[in-house]
Scaffold this motif. Structure first.
Motif, short mmCIF file in Angstrom:
data_model
loop_
_atom_site.label_atom_id
_atom_site.label_comp_id
_atom_site.label_asym_id
_atom_site.label_seq_id
_atom_site.Cartn_x
_atom_site.Cartn_y
_atom_site.Cartn_z
N MET A 55 12.76 -72.69 -42.87
CA MET A 55 11.81 -72.59 -44.00
C MET A 55 10.38 -72.67 -43.47
O MET A 55 10.03 -73.60 -42.75
CB MET A 55 12.09 -73.74 -44.98
CG MET A 55 11.26 -73.67 -46.24
SD MET A 55 11.68 -74.99 -47.41
CE MET A 55 13.07 -74.33 -48.29
N ASN A 56 9.58 -71.66 -43.80
CA ASN A 56 8.19 -71.72 -43.35
C ASN A 56 7.28 -72.18 -44.49
O ASN A 56 7.74 -72.48 -45.60
CB ASN A 56 7.75 -70.36 -42.78
CG ASN A 56 7.77 -69.27 -43.87
OD1 ASN A 56 7.58 -69.57 -45.04
ND2 ASN A 56 8.00 -68.04 -43.45
N LYS A 57 5.99 -72.19 -44.18
CA LYS A 57 5.01 -72.70 -45.11
C LYS A 57 5.05 -71.97 -46.45
O LYS A 57 5.02 -72.58 -47.52
CB LYS A 57 3.63 -72.51 -44.43
CG LYS A 57 2.50 -73.21 -45.11
CD LYS A 57 1.19 -73.02 -44.33
CE LYS A 57 0.04 -73.26 -45.27
NZ LYS A 57 -1.28 -73.20 -44.68
N ASP A 58 5.15 -70.64 -46.39
CA ASP A 58 5.11 -69.85 -47.63
C ASP A 58 6.39 -69.96 -48.44
O ASP A 58 6.35 -70.04 -49.67
CB ASP A 58 4.81 -68.39 -47.29
CG ASP A 58 3.39 -68.21 -46.78
OD1 ASP A 58 2.51 -68.96 -47.25
OD2 ASP A 58 3.16 -67.36 -45.91
N SER A 59 7.53 -69.95 -47.74
CA SER A 59 8.78 -70.03 -48.51
C SER A 59 8.94 -71.43 -49.12
O SER A 59 9.53 -71.59 -50.19
CB SER A 59 9.99 -69.67 -47.64
OG SER A 59 10.08 -70.52 -46.53
#
Lengths: 95, 252
Positions: free
Chosen positions: B1-5
């Motif tokens: 999971m990245n910052k945007d998701s």
């Protein structure tokens, strides 16, 4: 369930700053805070007000309809109480 | 999971919380014992629906796949909803509803306050707007909890049972998963441990005022934030989505 009704409160709303509070209606509530909340939720849902007063209806002292004649009729034939008998001096435009 | 998701997941969760609670409250419309409280409940439910719409619209923009608020509300299945278990619990009696709202809104209010200062301007703006609504809800609902708790013997007993029964769903609010952690670290979102301390202090003060006992801290139910729900959510969703599922794309 108790059949007792909550006391009645009268609601006064000020629609914007500078105007006076006007009677908007009445609500039932068990205490003062509840009355204020109920008044807010019932009478200011469409941005009608900036200030609310609530007062227990039983605390209002009202004139007696049976005394309407004694209370209000004596004023009816005293037309001199209306400021319509003064001559306006020339040059006074803004009265 | 990245910052945007993580941001997308977080905002969707906020929408799910608001929608499921709002939908629950709408079940009570035209069923309240007093006209004045009837209006208050309907107003509050509409506040939640409005917040859900804003969060879902925001989620659609973050996702960038052209999904609208309606797609989020009506075209997702039960396991895709990430609302707290507390909010899908049945309405029960008036004391149950009030207790559920106080337990949640004390948390939600602090969450919104923190989000109003977060680094995504859209989320911050929605949170600032919602915060004003919840501030009023809390005032109203806290007064009721105190009134019931400190009221008659019957109201005290019944609302104490409400607190005892719903308490097990409060732990989930403060369980930080990956979404919460990224939201805090990358976007300046709330720290759930701080929120928990504040919530405990606040609920303590309210319960004392209401002459109610705080339940022993015991087993806590969780799973809603990961899409594992109690049996109640399916019924809410079935009723809520019926129209869009049987007449796809229907609109006013």
């Amino acid at each position: 369930m108790s059949e007792k009704e909550w006391p009645l409160y009268e609601v006064f709303i000020r629609s914007k700053s500078g105007l006076s509070h006007r009677h908007a209606g009445s609500i039932h509530a068990a205490d003062d805070q509840m009355a204020l909340d109920a008044a807010r939720d019932t009478y200011t849902r469409r941005s009608e007000g900036v200030s609310i007063w609530v007062v227990r209806s039983s605390k209002i002292v009202a004139s007696d309809p049976a005394e309407t004649a004694a209370f209000f009729e004596p004023a009816e034939d005293k037309i001199y109480r209306h400021p319509t008998f003064y001559e306006m001096p020339d040059g006074v435009d803004n009265l | 999971m990245n910052k945007d998701s993580a941001l997308l997941a977080y905002v969707t969760r906020l929408g799910d919380n608001a929608l499921v609670l709002g939908q629950r409250m709408i079940e009570l419309v035209a069923a309240y014992p007093e006209l004045e409280e009837e209006l208050a409940n309907a107003n509050f439910a509409l506040d939640y629906l409005g917040q859900a719409r804003m969060f879902y619209t925001c989620a659609g923009e973050l996702e960038g796949k052209g999904r609208s608020e309606d797609d989020f509300a009506f075209l997702r299945d039960e396991h895709e909803f990430r609302n707290l278990l507390l909010l899908e619990q049945p309405n029960g009696h008036f004391g149950d509803s009030i207790t559920k709202l106080v337990l949640f809104e004390l948390f939600y209010f602090a969450q919104l306050q923190a989000l109003a200062g977060c680094e995504d301007p859209r989320v911050a703006e929605i949170a600032a707007r919602a915060e004003k609504e919840i501030r009023y809800h809390l005032r109203h609902n806290t007064q009721w909890l105190v009134r019931l708790g400190d009221g008659t013997e019957e109201s005290h007993g019944r609302v104490q049972e409400s607190v005892n029964a719903l308490w097990r769903y409060t732990g989930e609010m403060f369980e930080a998963d990956e979404t919460d952690t990224i939201m805090e670290r990358a976007w300046g979102g709330p720290n759930l441990e701080q929120l928990r301390e504040r919530w405990l202090a606040d609920i303590d003060a309210i319960l004392i005022n209401a002459t109610l006992d705080k339940p022993e801290s015991g087993w806590m139910a969780s799973g809603g934030k990961a899409g594992r729900h109690t049996e109640h959510l399916g019924y809410i969703i079935a009723e809520m989505q019926y129209l869009q599922r049987s007449h796809a794309g229907a609109s006013w």
